[in-house]
Design an enzyme around this catalytic site. Structure first.
Site, PDB file in Angstrom:
ATOM      1  N   PRO A  10     -14.036  12.838  25.640  1.00 19.32           N
ATOM      2  CA  PRO A  10     -14.031  12.496  27.097  1.00 19.32           C
ATOM      3  C   PRO A  10     -12.967  12.085  27.228  1.00 19.32           C
ATOM      4  O   PRO A  10     -11.675  11.473  26.762  1.00 19.32           O
ATOM      5  CB  PRO A  10     -15.016  11.519  27.041  1.00 19.32           C
ATOM      6  CG  PRO A  10     -15.693  11.314  25.897  1.00 19.32           C
ATOM      7  CD  PRO A  10     -14.639  12.001  24.724  1.00 19.32           C
ATOM      8  N   GLU A  11     -12.364  12.566  28.592  1.00 22.79           N
ATOM      9  CA  GLU A  11     -11.081  12.369  29.182  1.00 22.79           C
ATOM     10  C   GLU A  11     -11.160  11.302  29.995  1.00 22.79           C
ATOM     11  O   GLU A  11     -12.336  10.412  30.068  1.00 22.79           O
ATOM     12  CB  GLU A  11     -10.623  13.682  29.928  1.00 22.79           C
ATOM     13  CG  GLU A  11     -10.460  14.870  29.162  1.00 22.79           C
ATOM     14  CD  GLU A  11      -9.738  15.763  29.866  1.00 22.79           C
ATOM     15  OE1 GLU A  11      -8.688  15.518  30.444  1.00 22.79           O
ATOM     16  OE2 GLU A  11      -9.765  16.973  29.342  1.00 22.79           O
ATOM     17  N   LYS A  57      -8.066   6.582  27.546  1.00 24.98           N
ATOM     18  CA  LYS A  57      -9.476   7.000  26.661  1.00 24.98           C
ATOM     19  C   LYS A  57     -10.027   5.544  25.919  1.00 24.98           C
ATOM     20  O   LYS A  57     -10.991   5.820  25.251  1.00 24.98           O
ATOM     21  CB  LYS A  57      -9.231   7.985  26.000  1.00 24.98           C
ATOM     22  CG  LYS A  57      -8.685   9.229  26.402  1.00 24.98           C
ATOM     23  CD  LYS A  57      -8.472  10.361  25.424  1.00 24.98           C
ATOM     24  CE  LYS A  57      -8.056  11.596  26.161  1.00 24.98           C
ATOM     25  NZ  LYS A  57      -8.112  12.861  25.162  1.00 24.98           N
ATOM     26  N   ASN A 115      -7.282  17.779  27.426  1.00 24.21           N
ATOM     27  CA  ASN A 115      -6.902  19.125  27.362  1.00 24.21           C
ATOM     28  C   ASN A 115      -7.184  19.740  28.653  1.00 24.21           C
ATOM     29  O   ASN A 115      -6.495  20.800  28.970  1.00 24.21           O
ATOM     30  CB  ASN A 115      -7.664  19.765  26.110  1.00 24.21           C
ATOM     31  CG  ASN A 115      -7.080  20.988  25.699  1.00 24.21           C
ATOM     32  OD1 ASN A 115      -5.686  21.298  25.922  1.00 24.21           O
ATOM     33  ND2 ASN A 115      -7.867  21.945  24.881  1.00 24.21           N
ATOM     34  N   ARG A 171      -5.240  21.590  19.754  1.00 21.48           N
ATOM     35  CA  ARG A 171      -5.942  21.922  20.786  1.00 21.48           C
ATOM     36  C   ARG A 171      -5.437  23.315  21.442  1.00 21.48           C
ATOM     37  O   ARG A 171      -4.446  23.489  21.621  1.00 21.48           O
ATOM     38  CB  ARG A 171      -5.888  20.710  22.068  1.00 21.48           C
ATOM     39  CG  ARG A 171      -6.293  19.313  21.545  1.00 21.48           C
ATOM     40  CD  ARG A 171      -7.673  19.113  20.965  1.00 21.48           C
ATOM     41  NE  ARG A 171      -8.702  19.177  21.856  1.00 21.48           N
ATOM     42  CZ  ARG A 171      -9.057  18.528  22.594  1.00 21.48           C
ATOM     43  NH1 ARG A 171      -8.464  17.248  22.757  1.00 21.48           N
ATOM     44  NH2 ARG A 171      -9.953  18.856  23.617  1.00 21.48           N
TER      45      ARG A 171
END
Length: 270
Positions: free
Chosen positions: A2-3, A52, A163, A259
Site C-alpha cells: 500500500p502507498e 507507509k 511505485n 520494482r
C-alpha cells in the site's frame, strides 16, 4: 505494498471511529497477546500516518503505549462487524460496534515514545503531512547522483511514495526517471512535490489512485476504462507495450530499485 494514501485513510478512520471510546484490544492469533494486554481497555489518544507507517497512540501510563504497524506486501487493516472473527488476526481493536482487524502485517509492535521518535527520524518528507519540509528534501536530492526514479522510492526521502505515484508523477511532468537528482532544478523538484501532494490527497479522499487529466479519461478519449487489480486511471503504470494516452508511443518498462518502472520514451525524453 500500500502507498501512503492508504495508511492515511486508515489513520483517519481510526480517529473517526475509535478515538475516545471504550475499547477491547486483543490478539486472536496470539502473537501479540502480551502487548495487547497492556493496552486493553485503554482509549486511543490519536492515530497518525507517516509515509507507509501507522502509529496508534493509546492513552495509558504504561511506557509502551504506541502500536506501530507496517503492512508490508500482504498486510491488511480492515474495519469489520464485531462478529467477523476470521483468519489470522494479529491485532483486534473492538469498540463494541465495529472492530479494526489487522492481518498479515510486516510488523506490529508496541513501542515507547523514544522508540517512536527513533522510527520517525528515519523517515523522509510525507506529501500528506502539514509538517513536511520540501526545503530539507531539496537539500538532499540536489546533491545526489542517483536518478529521480530511484530517489522517489527512497522512504528516507519521499515518505509514502510508491511505485505508482513515482511513475505517474514523473510522466505528468515530462521528467525522465533516469535524470540524476543533482541535475534537477528547484522548480522541477517543487513541481514533483506539489503534484504528489495533490495526487495523494485525491487518493486519501477517493480510496484509489487516479492520475489522468480530464482530457485523457476513458469518456474523453472514447476508450475502455482501465481493468487492473490496482484500479484507477493512470498514464503509464502497468501499461508496458500499450500506447501512451498522449503521444501513442508504446510504454516502456524496466526494473529500477527492485520494482518495475514504467515511462514513455517520447513524453519523458532523456
Amino acid at each position: 505494498m500500500p502507498e501512503g494514501h492508504v495508511i492515511h485513510r486508515l489513520a483517519r478512520e481510526l480517529n473517526a471511529r475509535f478515538t475516545g471510546r471504550d475499547l477491547q484490544v486483543s490478539s486472536p492469533q496470539g502473537r501479540f497477546s502480551a502487548e495487547a494486554s497492556l493496552i486493553d481497555a485503554a482509549r486511543i489518544h490519536h492515530a497518525e500516518a507517516i509515509g507507509k507507517h501507522l502509529f496508534i497512540d493509546f492513552a495509558t501510563d504504561h511506557p509502551e503505549h504506541i502500536v506501530y504497524i507496517h503492512l508490508g506486501l500482504i498486510g491488511q487493516l480492515r474495519f469489520e462487524p464485531v462478529e467477523d472473527v476470521w483468519g489470522q488476526i494479529r491485532l483486534r481493536i473492538d469498540n463494541g460496534e465495529q472492530a479494526a482487524n489487522l492481518r498479515g502485517p510486516q510488523w506490529c509492535r508496541l513501542i515507547t515514545d523514544a522508540e517512536y521518535d527513533a522510527a520517525v527520524a528515519k523517515l523522509g518528507e510525507d506529501p500528506l503531512r502539514d509538517d513536511a519540509d520540501p526545503d530539507a528534501l531539496w537539500a538532499r536530492v540536489s546533491r545526489s547522483r542517483r536518478s529521480i526514479g530511484s530517489l522517489l522510492m527512497d522512504q528516507k526521502l519521499f515518505a509514502g511514495v510508491g511505485n505508482i505515484y513515482r511513475a505517474e508523477t514523473l510522466f505528468r511532468l515530462g521528467i525522465s526517471p533516469f535524470l540524476p537528482g543533482a541535475q534537477l532544478d528547484r522548480n522541477e523538484l517543487d513541481s514533483i512535490w506539489l503534484d504528489l501532494v495533490g495526487l495523494m490527497a485525491d487518493g486519501v479522499r477517493d480510496g484509489r489512485i487516479d492520475t489522468v487529466r480530464p482530457d485523457h479519461t476513458p469518456e474523453a478519449m472514447g476508450r475502455e476504462p482501465r481493468k487492473d487489480d490496482h484500479g484507477g486511471e493512470v498514464y503509464v503504470y502497468r501499461r508496458a507495450g500499450q500506447p501512451c494516452h498522449v503521444c501513442g508511443t508504446p510504454i516502456s518498462e524496466q526494473v529500477m530499485e527492485g520494482r518495475n518502472l514504467f515511462w514513455c520514451p517520447t513524453c519523458q525524453p532523456g
